[in-house]
Scaffold this active site. Structure first.
Site, mmCIF file in Angstrom:
data_model
loop_
_atom_site.group_PDB
_atom_site.id
_atom_site.type_symbol
_atom_site.label_atom_id
_atom_site.label_comp_id
_atom_site.label_asym_id
_atom_site.label_seq_id
_atom_site.Cartn_x
_atom_site.Cartn_y
_atom_site.Cartn_z
ATOM 1 N N CYS A 1 -4.064 -5.335 -4.096
ATOM 2 C CA CYS A 1 -4.924 -5.088 -5.206
ATOM 3 C C CYS A 1 -6.239 -5.799 -5.350
ATOM 4 O O CYS A 1 -7.446 -5.383 -5.291
ATOM 5 C CB CYS A 1 -4.191 -4.849 -6.384
ATOM 6 S SG CYS A 1 -2.773 -3.468 -6.385
HETATM 7 N N1 NAD Z 1 1.392 -2.429 -4.612
HETATM 8 C C1 NAD Z 1 1.069 -2.771 -5.666
HETATM 9 O O1 NAD Z 1 1.673 -3.371 -6.434
HETATM 10 C C2 NAD Z 1 0.311 -1.508 -6.443
HETATM 11 C C3 NAD Z 1 -0.041 -1.817 -7.951
HETATM 12 C C4 NAD Z 1 -1.008 -0.905 -8.558
HETATM 13 C C5 NAD Z 1 -1.465 -0.125 -7.790
HETATM 14 N N2 NAD Z 1 -1.245 -0.083 -6.496
HETATM 15 C C6 NAD Z 1 -1.971 1.133 -5.778
HETATM 16 O O2 NAD Z 1 -1.237 2.405 -5.575
HETATM 17 C C7 NAD Z 1 -1.258 2.793 -4.393
HETATM 18 C C8 NAD Z 1 -0.309 2.864 -3.238
HETATM 19 O O3 NAD Z 1 0.118 1.382 -2.771
HETATM 20 P P1 NAD Z 1 1.321 0.956 -2.451
HETATM 21 O O4 NAD Z 1 1.443 -0.563 -2.702
HETATM 22 O O5 NAD Z 1 2.614 1.851 -2.972
HETATM 23 O O6 NAD Z 1 1.219 1.552 -0.925
HETATM 24 P P2 NAD Z 1 2.264 1.378 0.341
HETATM 25 O O7 NAD Z 1 1.578 1.315 1.388
HETATM 26 O O8 NAD Z 1 3.520 0.388 -0.230
HETATM 27 O O9 NAD Z 1 2.843 2.821 0.177
HETATM 28 C C9 NAD Z 1 2.065 4.000 0.403
HETATM 29 C C10 NAD Z 1 2.835 4.840 1.147
HETATM 30 O O10 NAD Z 1 2.352 6.088 1.382
HETATM 31 C C11 NAD Z 1 2.800 6.703 2.645
HETATM 32 N N3 NAD Z 1 1.676 7.631 3.240
HETATM 33 C C12 NAD Z 1 0.563 7.452 3.838
HETATM 34 N N4 NAD Z 1 0.246 8.405 4.097
HETATM 35 C C13 NAD Z 1 0.599 9.472 3.478
HETATM 36 C C14 NAD Z 1 0.278 10.769 3.408
HETATM 37 N N5 NAD Z 1 -0.681 11.291 4.066
HETATM 38 N N6 NAD Z 1 1.315 11.535 2.576
HETATM 39 C C15 NAD Z 1 2.123 10.869 2.059
HETATM 40 N N7 NAD Z 1 2.607 9.634 2.201
HETATM 41 C C16 NAD Z 1 1.942 8.918 2.800
HETATM 42 C C17 NAD Z 1 3.067 5.612 3.568
HETATM 43 O O11 NAD Z 1 3.988 5.959 4.457
HETATM 44 C C18 NAD Z 1 3.851 4.617 2.554
HETATM 45 O O12 NAD Z 1 5.129 4.810 2.273
HETATM 46 C C19 NAD Z 1 -2.486 2.211 -3.798
HETATM 47 O O13 NAD Z 1 -3.872 2.834 -4.274
HETATM 48 C C20 NAD Z 1 -2.670 0.775 -4.578
HETATM 49 O O14 NAD Z 1 -3.988 0.295 -4.557
HETATM 50 C C21 NAD Z 1 -0.377 -0.758 -5.961
#
Ligand code: NAD
Length: 434
Positions: free
Chosen positions: A271
Site C-alpha cells: 500500500c
Molecule cells: N494487503 C493489504 O494489507 C491491503 C490493505 C488495504 C487495501 N488493500 C487493497 O486491496 C486490494 C487487494 O489487495 P490484496 O493485498 O488483497 O491483493 P492480493 O494480491 O493478495 O490478492 C488479490 C487476489 O485477486 C486475484 N485476482 C487477480 N485478478 C483477478 C481477476 N481478474 N478476477 C478475480 N480475481 C483476481 C488474485 O489471484 C489474488 O488472489 C488492492 O487494491 C490493495 O491496494 C490491500
C-alpha cells in the site's frame, strides 16, 4: 428492489460474492461465512480455491482453522465468472498496482468487472474495495454497469468501501476495523451500509464514492509523508550523533498533537509505496502537482542507498570493503512478524549490496526459502542463526525486526551489526545505527 436486497442481507439469505481471494478478500470471505452467509469466492488463481477447499491457509497470519471454518460453511470457490448471477453482492478485492511508468494499473479491476458484467442482474450491489484514485467508481464502473441497461440507484446498487488491513496487528480484526462506505446515490449508500453492518461493528457512511476513495488514499499518503519526514530526521540526527529513536520516544510523551512514526530502511508493502501515486496521477488531470507525495517518495526511495552507505562506513572502520565481504541480512519480509515480501526494502538492500560485490545471505523465520519475485532473483535458503553462522559474516544487517529474533544472541555473535530499526537502544560497541 432496494428493500428486497436489504431484507435479503438482513435475514441472512443474501449470497456474498468475493472477487479476489488475497490478503483482503480471504479475511472478508471468512467473516461473512462466520456471520452465517453463503459465500462464493471468485478468483483467477485456482490454487487459492483449492487451498480453501482443502482447509489450508496461504496467508501466514490467517490460521488453517479459519480457512477450514470457511470451507465447511458451504463456501464455493470458482474461476467461472458466469456464476455472477447467483450472488447478491459483488465485492471486488483485486490488486491495484502501478505500471512500469508508476501510473495506476486498473487492469485487474477492469478485467474482473468485464468478466462479471455479462452476468450481472437487477437487485445486486457491487462494492469496489481495491484502493484507487478518487473518481474510479464513477468513471470506470458506473458507465460499464449502465451499458447493461441497469439503472444504478434503482435496480442496481454501486458503492465504494475501502479495505483497511494491518496484517500481523493482533489488536484488530476484520470485524473491529471501522469501514468507510460511499454510495453512488443515497439508495446505493443505504444498501452499502446494510451490506457491511451485518459483518463489521462500525460502518462510516460518507456522501459519495469519491469521498470514500479519497479517504483511503489520504490515510496512506498520511503514512507515507510522515515516514518520509522521520526518515529525513533520521539522517539529520545521525549526522548530529543523536539517536532518532530516543528523540521519537521523548517526543511521543507529549499527550496531544504528536503521533510517532518510526524510520526504517525504506518503504515496503502493497500500500504505502504505491497508493499515494494514484492520487499524484489523478491530480495531474487537474493541473496540480502533489509535492509532499513526491518528496516523501524521494526520501523513502533513497533510504536503502543510505543504509548501504552506513554498511560501507561500518566495514571501512574495520579496514574492509563491501566488495568481497560476507553480509547477512536479517528479515526479508517488508515488516515484522509477517511473511509478506511485497516491495520489501530488504530485497533492494540485498540487491544493492550484491551489485557492490558483497556475498549476501539472509535469515528470516517466516521465509525459509527466498521466494520467486518479478524483479529480483536470489537462489537462497534462510540461514540458521547459530553462533558459528552469525560470526562467519563480516557484517549483519538488521532490516526487519521480527520478534522471533534473539537480539542479545545476535549482538553477542556479530562482528558488526547494522541496525536499521532502533532495536539496540544501549549502543553496544559492535552495533551501528542506520
Ligand atoms: N494487503 C493489504 O494489507 C491491503 C490493505 C488495504 C487495501 N488493500 C487493497 O486491496 C486490494 C487487494 O489487495 P490484496 O493485498 O488483497 O491483493 P492480493 O494480491 O493478495 O490478492 C488479490 C487476489 O485477486 C486475484 N485476482 C487477480 N485478478 C483477478 C481477476 N481478474 N478476477 C478475480 N480475481 C483476481 C488474485 O489471484 C489474488 O488472489 C488492492 O487494491 C490493495 O491496494 C490491500
Amino acid at each position: 428492489m432496494k428493500q428486497l436486497l436489504i431484507d435479503k442481507i438482513n435475514n441472512g439469505t443474501a449470497i456474498i460474492g468475493i472477487y479476489g481471494l488475497g490478503y483482503v478478500g480471504l479475511p472478508l470471505a471468512i467473516r461473512y461465512a462466520d456471520c452465517g452467509y453463503k459465500v462464493i469466492g471468485f478468483d483467477v488463481d485456482q490454487s487459492k480455491i483449492d487451498a480453501i477447499e482443502s482447509g489450508t491457509t496461504y496467508i501466514k497470519h490467517i490460521p488453517d482453522e479459519s480457512v477450514q471454518a470457511l470451507a465447511s460453511s458451504g463456501f464455493e470457490g470458482t474461476t467461472d465468472f458466469s456464476r455472477t448471477g447467483e450472488v447478491d453482492a459483488i465485492i471486488i478485492c483485486v490488486p491495484t498496482p502501478l505500471n512500469q511508468y508508476r501510473e495506476p494499473d486498473l487492469s485487474y479491476v477492469i478485467n474482473t468487472v468485464e468478466s462479471a458484467l455479462p452476468f450481472i442482474r437487477k437487485g445486486q450491489v457491487l462494492s469496489l474495495e481495491s484502493t484507487t484514485y478518487p473518481g474510479t467508481t464513477e468513471e470506470e464502473l458506473l458507465p460499464r454497469i449502465e451499458k447493461q441497461s441497469l439503472k444504478v440507484g434503482e435496480d442496481y446498487f454501486l458503492i465504494y468501501s475501502p479495505e483497511r488491513e494491518d496484517p500481523g496487528n493482533e489488536k484488530f480484526e476484520t470485524r473491529t476495523i471501522p469501514k468507510v462506505c460511499g454510495g453512488h446515490t443515497a439508495s446505493c449508500a443505504e444498501v452499502g451500509v446494510a451490506l457491511y453492518e451485518v459483518a463489521i461493528d462500525t460502518v462510516v457512511p460518507v456522501s459519495s464514492t469519491k469521498v470514500a476513495e479519497f479517504a483511503k488514499i489520504l490515510e496512506n499518503i498520511h503514512r507515507a509523508v510522515n515516514i518520509g519526514l522521520v526518515n529525513e530526521m533520521k539522517i539529520v540526527a545521525d549526522k548530529m550523533d543523536v539517536d532518532i529513536h530516543e528523540v521519537i520516544h521523548a517526543a511521543a510523551t507529549k499527550p496531544f498533537g504528536f503521533t510517532p512514526y518510526y524510520p526504517g530502511p525504506g518503504l515496503g508493502g502493497h500500500c504505502i509505496p504505491i497508493d499515494p501515486f494514484y492520487l499524484t496521477w489523478k491530480a495531474r488531470e487537474y493541473g496540480l502537482s502533489t509535492r509532499f507525495i513526491e518528496l516523501a517518495g524521494e526520501v523513502n526511495t533513497n533510504m536503502p542507498q543510505w543504509v548501504v552507505s552506513k554498511v560501507a562506513d561500518a566495514l571501512n572502520a574495520h579496514k574492509k570493503s563491501i566488495n568481497g565481504s560476507k553480509i547477512l541480512v536479517l528479515g526479508i519480509a517488508y515488516k515484522k512478524n509477517v511473511d509478506d515480501m511485497r516491495e520489501s526494502p530488504s530485497v533492494e538492500l540485498m540487491s544493492l549490496l550484491q551489485e557492490r560485490g558483497a556475498i549476501v545471505d539472509y535469515s528470516d523465520p517466516y521465509l525459509p526459502t527466498f521466494p520467486k519475485m518479478r524483479k529480483y532473483s536470489f537462489n537462497l535458503e534462510s540461514i540458521e542463526l547459530t553462533r558459528e553462522n552469525i560470526n562467519s559474516y563480516d557484517c549483519v544487517l538488521l532490516a526487519t525486526d521480527h520478534d522471533d529474533f534473539d537480539y542479545s544472541h545476535l549482538q553477542n555473535c556479530s562482528k558488526i551489526l547494522v541496525d536499521t530499526r532502533g532495536r539496540y537502544t544501549n549502543s553496544p560497541e559492535n552495533v551501528i545505527k542506520a
